[in-house]
Scaffold this motif. Structure first.
Motif, short mmCIF file in Angstrom:
data_model
loop_
_atom_site.label_atom_id
_atom_site.label_comp_id
_atom_site.label_asym_id
_atom_site.label_seq_id
_atom_site.Cartn_x
_atom_site.Cartn_y
_atom_site.Cartn_z
N ALA A 279 77.01 2.70 29.47
CA ALA A 279 77.68 3.07 29.80
C ALA A 279 77.23 4.17 30.27
O ALA A 279 77.67 4.83 31.16
CB ALA A 279 78.31 3.53 28.12
N LEU A 280 76.03 4.93 29.93
CA LEU A 280 75.19 6.28 30.79
C LEU A 280 74.97 5.33 31.94
O LEU A 280 75.27 6.34 33.38
CB LEU A 280 73.86 6.26 30.27
N GLU A 281 74.45 4.23 32.46
CA GLU A 281 73.74 3.93 33.74
C GLU A 281 75.49 3.39 34.43
O GLU A 281 75.55 4.20 35.58
CB GLU A 281 73.50 2.50 33.40
N ARG A 282 76.28 3.50 33.95
CA ARG A 282 77.97 3.62 34.85
C ARG A 282 77.95 4.25 35.24
O ARG A 282 78.16 4.88 35.68
CB ARG A 282 79.03 2.65 34.00
N ARG A 283 77.91 6.24 34.06
CA ARG A 283 78.69 6.88 34.55
C ARG A 283 77.24 7.34 36.04
O ARG A 283 77.65 8.66 36.40
CB ARG A 283 78.71 8.05 33.33
N ARG A 284 75.77 7.24 35.44
CA ARG A 284 74.69 7.77 36.81
C ARG A 284 75.42 7.65 37.94
O ARG A 284 75.39 7.40 38.96
CB ARG A 284 73.70 7.86 36.07
N ASN A 285 75.72 5.97 38.12
CA ASN A 285 75.02 5.48 38.55
C ASN A 285 76.83 4.80 39.93
O ASN A 285 77.19 5.09 40.68
CB ASN A 285 75.20 4.05 38.69
N GLY A 286 78.24 5.18 38.94
CA GLY A 286 79.39 4.47 39.45
C GLY A 286 78.97 3.32 39.33
O GLY A 286 78.72 2.37 39.96
N SER B 45 78.27 0.86 42.51
CA SER B 45 76.96 0.67 43.00
C SER B 45 76.21 -0.03 42.11
O SER B 45 75.20 -1.01 41.91
CB SER B 45 76.00 2.01 42.84
N LEU B 46 76.89 -0.56 41.01
CA LEU B 46 76.28 -0.98 39.68
C LEU B 46 76.48 -2.44 40.51
O LEU B 46 76.32 -3.63 39.98
CB LEU B 46 77.00 -0.69 38.29
N GLU B 47 78.01 -2.98 40.60
CA GLU B 47 78.36 -4.51 41.17
C GLU B 47 77.51 -4.43 42.64
O GLU B 47 77.05 -5.71 42.39
CB GLU B 47 79.75 -4.11 42.00
N GLU C 279 76.53 12.14 36.77
CA GLU C 279 77.82 12.30 37.89
C GLU C 279 78.08 12.87 39.18
O GLU C 279 78.42 12.49 40.19
CB GLU C 279 78.95 12.35 37.16
N ARG C 280 76.71 13.98 39.24
CA ARG C 280 76.64 14.15 40.64
C ARG C 280 76.60 13.45 41.81
O ARG C 280 76.66 12.92 42.75
CB ARG C 280 76.25 15.30 40.63
N LEU C 281 75.99 12.13 41.13
CA LEU C 281 74.79 11.27 42.02
C LEU C 281 75.57 10.49 41.80
O LEU C 281 75.31 8.84 42.62
CB LEU C 281 73.43 10.80 41.56
N ASP C 282 77.09 9.75 41.25
CA ASP C 282 77.45 8.43 41.19
C ASP C 282 77.97 7.73 42.21
O ASP C 282 79.31 6.73 42.22
CB ASP C 282 78.71 9.08 40.09
N ARG C 283 78.16 8.44 43.33
CA ARG C 283 79.16 7.79 44.26
C ARG C 283 78.20 7.83 46.04
O ARG C 283 76.92 8.17 45.93
CB ARG C 283 80.00 8.52 44.36
N PHE C 284 78.07 6.92 46.76
CA PHE C 284 77.03 6.01 48.14
C PHE C 284 76.32 6.28 47.86
O PHE C 284 75.13 6.46 48.95
CB PHE C 284 77.90 7.54 48.61
#
Length: 334
Positions: free
Chosen positions: A31-38, A41-43, A185-190
């Motif tokens: 869950a932490l990885e999902r929050r951090r990466n978005g 990106s995980l997909e 979460e500041r890095l959870d996109r792009f």
């Protein structure tokens, strides 16, 4: 001997065992990885790993890829996903010992072409020396891979002093490779969690080592920083200025830039100008060929990338293999 010092091994059997031993901890970490990466990106990462799974797990696929790249030797370290910084002491010690066993078994199948780096549980400083000894003395590995931090443990933590001392005593390689970034979460996109997070984590971790005086106290430490040391080598002037004007920044004996020549760095910087600048700042003897094999953020043709930088022949030879060979502990070749 062309040597790639930054190549990874995925251990699916280890991950399955961790999930079965602590399903709640594994779920919380996911869950932490999902929050951090978005999720996007995980997909994308899941698809990428699926496409490259054979290179991450199968010896034949690894050796074939090395041959295609013109690489004679790889230093093989676990995928950083196997750090498990959330694991309790008992589980973390088991993980490190099991990873050391599996990595040693993998590299032993291709003696002369693969060199292994093990794991230690950074979040449990009291157990680090024990697992470092397990990797180097017990399993014949060249050293260990660590993250940039683990929980409340930064690389400047006083509790790590016995580990640094033992690593220097053994002549063991310590490979610094971040996994995750505390900016969350500041890095959870792009894909900022990787493109910005990894070099930022490298810079923070190396700064902890430098400013705290770890490199003063352990001058024999053989620490290799992934991703060319991240942002630090190119902005080191700001660190020097802080050392000169801020009393709290003067716990190291000399200007921070002077310590860059006491560390080693891989070539995974993705830019010829940055590679030349890194060699200029750190010295030609401190830069080692790396690829981040076989991930998509690595270099698919690492030798060609270094050759394209237009380095003098003697520097090229040093970076492509001589520096790595000189850095290995005496007698470690597999």
């Amino acid at each position: 001997m062309i040597t790639d010092v930054h190549a990874h091994l995925l251990l699916p059997q280890l991950h399955a065992a961790v999930e079965s031993r602590d399903p709640a901890g594994a779920a919380e970490a996911a869950a932490l990885e999902r929050r951090r990466n978005g999720l996007p990106s995980l997909e994308a990462s899941g698809r990428m790993i699926g496409e490259r799974f054979a290179k991450l797990t199968d010896l034949g696929a690894r050796l074939a890829a090395m041959d295609a790249q013109g690489v004679q030797r790889q230093w093989v370290s676990a995928s950083p996903s196997h750090f498990y910084p959330w694991a309790n002491e008992g589980l973390a010690v088991w993980i490190a010992a099991e990873a050391n066993r599996l990595i040693a078994e993998h590299v032993a199948q291709a003696s002369g072409r693969l060199t292994g780096l093990g794991l230690v549980p950074l979040q449990h400083p009291a157990r680090l020396v024990e697992l470092l000894d397990d990797a180097v003395l017990g399993r014949g590995l060249a050293g260990v891979e660590i993250s940039s931090f683990a929980g409340d443990v930064e690389l400047s933590d006083d509790r790590l002093e016995p580990f640094w001392a033992r690593a220097a005593e053994l002549g063991a390689v310590v490979f610094l490779h971040p996994f995750g970034c505390s900016l969350d979460e500041r890095l959870d996109r792009f894909y900022l969690a990787n493109t910005v997070g990894q070099p930022a984590e490298n810079a923070v971790a190396l700064s902890h080592l430098i400013f705290s005086g770890v490199l003063d106290r352990h001058p024999g430490l053989r620490l290799v920083a992934a991703h060319g040391g991240g942002y630090l080598p190119t902005v080191i002037g700001r660190s020097d200025h802080a050392w000169r004007v801020r009393p709290e920044a003067r716990q190291c004996a000399h200007e921070p830039s002077s310590y860059l020549t006491k560390l080693w760095y891989d070539t995974v910087v993705h830019d010829e100008r940055t590679l030349r600048a890194l060699i200029e700042v750190a010295g030609a003897s401190r830069v080692l060929l790396g690829s981040d094999f076989p991930f998509d953020m690595g270099l698919d043709d690492p030798v060609a990338t270094v050759r394209a930088a237009g380095l003098p022949d003697e520097v090229l030879a040093a970076v492509l293999g001589e520096n790595a060979e000189a850095l290995l502990p005496g007698g470690v070749r597999s």
